[in-house]
Structures are given as structure tokens and as C-alpha cells.
Design a protein around this motif. Sequence first.
Motif: not given
Length: 692
Positions: A545-547, A572, A577, A605-607, A609
Motif C-alpha cells: 500500500l502507498r502508506d 486523507d 496516522h 490515498r494511503p490505502n 495499492s
Amino acid sequence: MRRLIAPMLAVLAMLAGLLVAPAASAAQTTAAGEVTTTLEIDAALNAEMAIGDSIQIADLSKFEAGNIISDEVFFDSSTMTEAEIQAFLEEMVPSCQSGYTCLKDWYDTSRTTSADAMCGAYSGGTRERASRIIYKVSQACGINPQVILATLQKEQGLVNHVWPSDWRYEIAMGQGCPDTAACDTRYYGFFNQVFGAAWQFKRYANPAGTSQYFTWYAPGKTWNILWNPNHSCGSSPVYIENQATANLYYYTPYQPNAAAIKAGYGTGDGCSSYGNRNFYQYFTDWFGSTQSQAPEATDTPFVDVATSREAGAYNVFAREITWLAEREISAGWAQEDGSRVFRPTQAVLRDAMAAFLYRLAGEPVFAPPATSPFSDVGTDHVFYKEISWLASTGLSIGWELPTGDWEFRPNATVTRDVMAAFLYRFAGEPSFTLPETSIFRDVAVDRSFYTEIAWLASTGISVGWSVNGESEFRPSAPVTRDVMAAFLYRLDRYMNPFADVSSAKTTQTFSVFAREIAWLADRGISVGWTSSDGARVFKPAQAVLRDAMAAFLYRLAGNPKYEAPAESPFVDVPTSHVFYKEIAWLNSTGVSIGWERSDGAWEFRPNASVTRDVMAAFLYRFAGEPQYEAASVSAFVDVPADRTFYAEISWLASAGITVGWQVADGAEFRPEAVVTRDVMAAFLYRLDSWLR
């Protein structure tokens, strides 16, 4: 009586000087005392007088001429420690007669020998105790020390002799003393006798690298064995069941007749011989059966290794040895009763080490060359494939000779410093900070393999010994099989820190990116998760994921000092976080600025892919957007030149960070495919290599 080989062949062998253990020069021979005349010695030897008490326990009706002792017992070098040998000698002769030196108190100066096909190297010493020589020779040559003790007794009665003359030590094992000639003075001296006899016992088997000379008592065949040196006494056929029994007949080529068996330790008739009878009796009376016994069951695959401290076979490295068996790196040796032994205290030789490392690597596909790279390793060597593989990988190139040839020295013992070099190279010579001061008092910074030893310590694979508040590595000490198991187990844990990722192709958790994942863990970029059973898992097939990607890149950058803003740049990503600092840092570097919404706010858009095209953009920007002109024609059939991130994807390919997949019409990059954690590890590993 003392026997080297059959009568006439013994003389030929000694004249040729080829088939007996290397003798000491006159200057190396240890003088134990003034030797009496040959006639006086022969008279005493012919009497075969055992001085001291010999109480018969052995049931000689069980003596089998074709199976005097089993191979498993004869070649088991782990039966006694040096301390146990010394205690045994002291028990046999508590008090020696005044004016004489008994075996328990005998010292000799041993000489250093090189490893060969028969024995490993022996490191000589000044005034080594008899018990120490017996033990060291048993380990170097792989002979049961109890066999040496029984031979010392049957040849010269030295084990329980209370007033031994010095000449008995000169020819203690009867080595170099054939029936047809006087004893060869080149083999005089206690060390020369013990080492020479053990060497000879191994030579009889015609090991790899030697000629097939000893064949006339070969096991698996029937041979006519004489009753006595007097050939008129005749012979009888004997089926030789094993190599150990063949060895005894090469050494003493006579079998006891019925009169000798009936007499016990006494005298039979004019056609009796006593050497092999006495060997059998002494061994059985002192140490038990000459045949391998049904061993005590253990909780490991090997009867000589147990995890329980109460078990006689307890070994501190039992877990690691079991792992070695489960990974099929070493299966040990099969016994006659179907059980298996590991021989944990046996020294590891270089040829076997090549096999262990080849199997640890997952037995990679490899075609060995038709011509051996080493002059001392024939293409018919049992481990030729593994040794040549080791050379091809650069893990060991051996030694260059003045002639330009190369030697591998397959029978040399692996020492701890050499083991460090093997493991460091096997791990890919990882980068690490070399300490300017050695942590080991016996390893100087200018010593060969200092880097490798320091790395081994830095990983925790070996921490050495603590002695008076200081650490010792003992670089020249031989590596035994149990310690080898521990080294390989820890190296595997270092290279495979996660329970769900393995570098071994034979395992269900094999991953082609195991090395890269291990590197990721070693660099602290990803430590995975701890499962309910305490094991660490990486979850290699899970999407990135991006985070999490922000966190990976931040750690790859070395966790730079950075103070995240009080207000998040992304609507977001709250400041609470778990990866807020890393995401804010990623934004501040321009590696990812996210998406602008219609209302002017920005989203990260941390969640979401991470796809492969986005990964290309991340890595290109992380690398500092290096100057690069993308080709007008794409290297990938699924990435047109006008596609978003085309330049970044092209750079990624040009840098060798990805090659994509080969298909019928070219290469595919699959830009919209999701990046999994194992592939992410490979991307970062290759990027780091490119940056370096």
C-alpha cells in the motif's frame, strides 16, 4: 605379533615407501629411551607377555573371524574424550612401578602433518601426553580411540603394563614391524606409531585419491586366512564382512584357531596365533561389544544427538542438527540396525563443507566441468559436483601452486576462520561497518579473514567465547559437525529471517527473492509481523500500500532527520496516522505529491495499492531523477512511448532494476499490476545497489 600387510607384500610396500604412513625423519623421531637389541626385543615380543591383570570377560565363542569388529564401531571417533582416555589409563594402572613410566604418564613430542586422503591435519606439540596424542590422532584420522587402546595393548601390553621398558613405546603399535624383517626405525616413537597405525587403518580402504592397492582381504569376499606365520599350519576360508575386519587382517594376517579360542588369554597350540583374538578380547572386556548395539532412542533423527540434558547423547546444538537433517543438508550415516548417527564431534573436511553449502543453496542446477578445476579433486570424487560449484561461485578458489595448477585440499579440516570466509561469501559479501578495533583478543585487524570474522560476529552467527572478560574467536580451531550445524542454522536465519520465506528450493516457502527480503530485514526497512506462535512473517504475496511504501522509502533513505508539519498536507492522512511522518517526508522530497481534488485539497490515498508504473515513478524520483533520455521505441510491448510514466519505466529498465517478463512478441512490464511485498524488496535492493 605385529603385522602391516601380508608377508611378502609387506616387504614390497615398505621398500617402495608408498603404502605406509609418512615417516618422520631421523631428526623428527622422538627418542623415548635407549633401545635394546633386536634379538632382545624379538624375544620379548614372541613371548607376547601381557604385564598386569587381564581378567577375561569376553565370551570367545562369539568371536567371528569374518566380523571381528563392525565398521560403525571401528571408525567411531566420538567414543571417548581426551579426559576420558586419561581417566581410563589411570584406572588401568593406578600406580606405576618405581623407575618406570607407564602409559598414563608418558609424554612425546608430536609433529605437524598435512591433511591427505587418510587423515586430516595434525598440529604437533611439545610434550604431548599419550592420552592427548591418542585423542588427537583419533579425531584427525577418524578412528575409534578404543581401537587404538586395544591395539596398544595387544601389541605391547602398554595399557596395563606397570613396568614398561622404553623400547615398548618405540614400537607401541607395531607399525612398521612386519613378520619378515626387523622393525623400521623410521617409525620409532610413540606419536609416529599411533599416527602411523591410524593412517594405515584408513589407507587399507583405498580412499579416493589413492591407488586400489589393498584388495586381497577386501570385504564382501571369501579369503583363505592363515592360522599362523608357519604356513604348514594351513588356513581356512573366511568371508570378510566389513572393512574394519579387513583392516585387522591386513595389520595382523592370522586368525585364531580353536586352541587359541579355548585358551582365552592363555596359550593354545603350536599353530595358534593371538593378535586378533587378543584385540577382540581386550576391546570387549574393556569397552563392550565390538558390534554396534541398538542405541538408546532419542528425540532427534540421530541416535547420537539428543535435546534432553539427561540423555547420554545430549548435544547443545541438537535443534540445529535436527534442522540440518530436516533441510536434507546432512543425513548422517546409516547403522547396521537401521538407525542413523550424526557424529557431532567429528571435524568437518573441506569436501563435505562444499556439499553442505551446495545443499543449503537449494542444490542449484549446475553442470560440473569435464575437467576438474583442481589437481587434487578428480571428476570421480564423491563431491566433485559440489566442489566445482563452490569454485564457480567464488566461495572457494583454493590455492595456486608454483606449477600454475590449483588445489582444493578436500581432506583438510575446516577451521573457524575459513568457515567465517565461507559464510560471508555465501551471504553475498554484505556491506557492513568494519570495526577499527577487533572485538576478539585473538583476531588482529590485519589478520587474514578479519573482515569475515568481524561480520560473522556482527550478525550474531558467532560470538565466540568469553575468557576473563574478553572475547576469543579461536580462528585456528577445527569446526566440528555440531558447530557446523549451528553456523549454518544461524546463517539461514540471517538470510531467511521470516518463517514464510526461504532461500531453499526444496521448501514450500521458497521465494526467488529470499535474498532481497533478508536484506530488507537486515537494513531495518521491514521487520514483518510477529505471528501468534512467535515466528516472524513477511507476507511476501501481500500487496504494497502507498502508506507502507512511504515508510519503506524513508527507511531506505536512512531515516533522515525530519520534523513533520503540525498540519497534514493531505486531507486523507491525519497527523495521527502510523506513517504520518514518513508520508509527509515523501511529500516534502517531491517523490509523491498525491492528487489534487477539485476543491484544491490534496489526497495521498494511503490505502491504495502501489502499481508497477507508480513504483517506477517513486524509484526514479528517489534516485534524484537522474539524467536520462528515454528511447523513442519502448523496451516493453505493453508500455507505449506516450504513456504516463514512460520515461520512469524506461529508466528503471535501463538501470537493470527490472527486466519485466519475456513473452512471445517481446518483453512485458505489466504497468498496472500490483506490486507485492516480495517484488518490492527486489526493487529496493536493486535500487540500493544502483545508487551505490
